[in-house]
Design an enzyme around this catalytic site. Structure first.
Site: not given
Ligand code: AP5
Length: 214
Positions: A13, A88, A127, A161, A172
């Site tokens: 995403k 979420r 990552r 991270r 997660r």
């Molecule tokens: P990446 O693009 O980083 O994937 P992502 O879907 O953004 O993954 P995240 O782990 O950041 O999502 P998340 O939703 O768990 O974390 P968030 O920060 O929102 O890609 C991942 C890797 O793959 C990278 O290395 C990239 O280069 C590679 N890649 C990408 N596309 C690829 C492809 N097509 N092919 C191969 N490789 C590829 O949340 C973190 C924490 O914050 C949560 O656990 C929670 O505690 C809190 N939080 C955040 N938002 C909320 C909310 N709305 N409500 C409550 N808690 C929240």
């Protein structure tokens, strides 16, 4: 357009939101990035959020709803924005709809990134991100041009991270399945959901995303 990106951790995403931000000149509103920035600055919000994030749990709904309500009023959001990692939970989606209807607006499209768990685990294990500016890398797919140095800001703080450890990633994924996956039905019912195959290469996923927005 107000766009929601849905998908498991590591489904891509954030990667695609950054590309779309450049292509469509829409800001990326990532609750994960906002919370990490609060942690880095040592604010009260950051201190509160850190425990939840380190355990792989969700931060309480009212905290993230408040962040989005405030950020989405900024002038760069006037033509729309990309919600990355928000909503979420069903209560977050309902709060978003309520907030938008009070502003005579609505979510235009929700795009679900579909990818198998094994792929997600592999992506997250590789990552790395810049602790200074948040730029994202992958040891195989997208390494920095110069090993250990951020392409964007030149910092040498390319790190794993805190919540990307294998045990936290498993948690997660569990949380995603129990609390976030029900949003698929929520947006299907609203008639605005599109699903894309996010297991393809980043370029192919981007093409699918653009088609899903048409
Ligand atoms: P990446 O693009 O980083 O994937 P992502 O879907 O953004 O993954 P995240 O782990 O950041 O999502 P998340 O939703 O768990 O974390 P968030 O920060 O929102 O890609 C991942 C890797 O793959 C990278 O290395 C990239 O280069 C590679 N890649 C990408 N596309 C690829 C492809 N097509 N092919 C191969 N490789 C590829 O949340 C973190 C924490 O914050 C949560 O656990 C929670 O505690 C809190 N939080 C955040 N938002 C909320 C909310 N709305 N409500 C409550 N808690 C929240």
């Amino acid at each position: 357009m107000i766009l929601v990106l849905l998908g498991a951790p590591g489904s891509g995403k954030g990667t695609q939101a950054q590309r779309l931000m450049k292509e469509r000149s829409l800001p990326q509103l990532s609750t994960g990035d906002m919370l990490r920035s609060a942690i880095q600055k040592g604010t009260d919000l950051g201190l509160k959020a850190k425990g939840f994030m380190d355990r792989g749990e969700l931060v309480p709904d009212q905290v993230v709803v408040g962040l989005i309500a405030e950020r989405s009023q900024d002038s760069d959001c006037v033509n729309g924005y990309i919600l990355d990692g928000f909503p979420r939970t069903i209560p977050q989606a309902e709060a978003l709809d309520k907030m938008l209807s009070e502003r005579n607006a609505a979510v235009g499209r929700a795009v679900l990134f579909q990818v198998q768990d094994e792929e997600v685990v592999q992506r997250i294990a590789g990552r790395r991100s810049c602790a200074n500016c948040g730029a994202m890398y992958h040891v195989d797919v997208k390494p920095p041009k110069k090993a250990g140095v951020c392409d964007q800001c030149g910092s040498n703080q390319i790190v794993l991270r805190d919540d990307d450890r294998a045990d936290v990633v498993r948690k997660r994924l569990e949380v995603y399945r129990s609390q976030t996956a029900p949003l698929q039905a929520y947006y299907e019912k609203a008639g605005i959901l599109r699903t894309i195959d996010a297991s393809q290469s980043p370029d192919q996923v981007f093409q699918s995303l653009i088609r899903a927005l048409q």
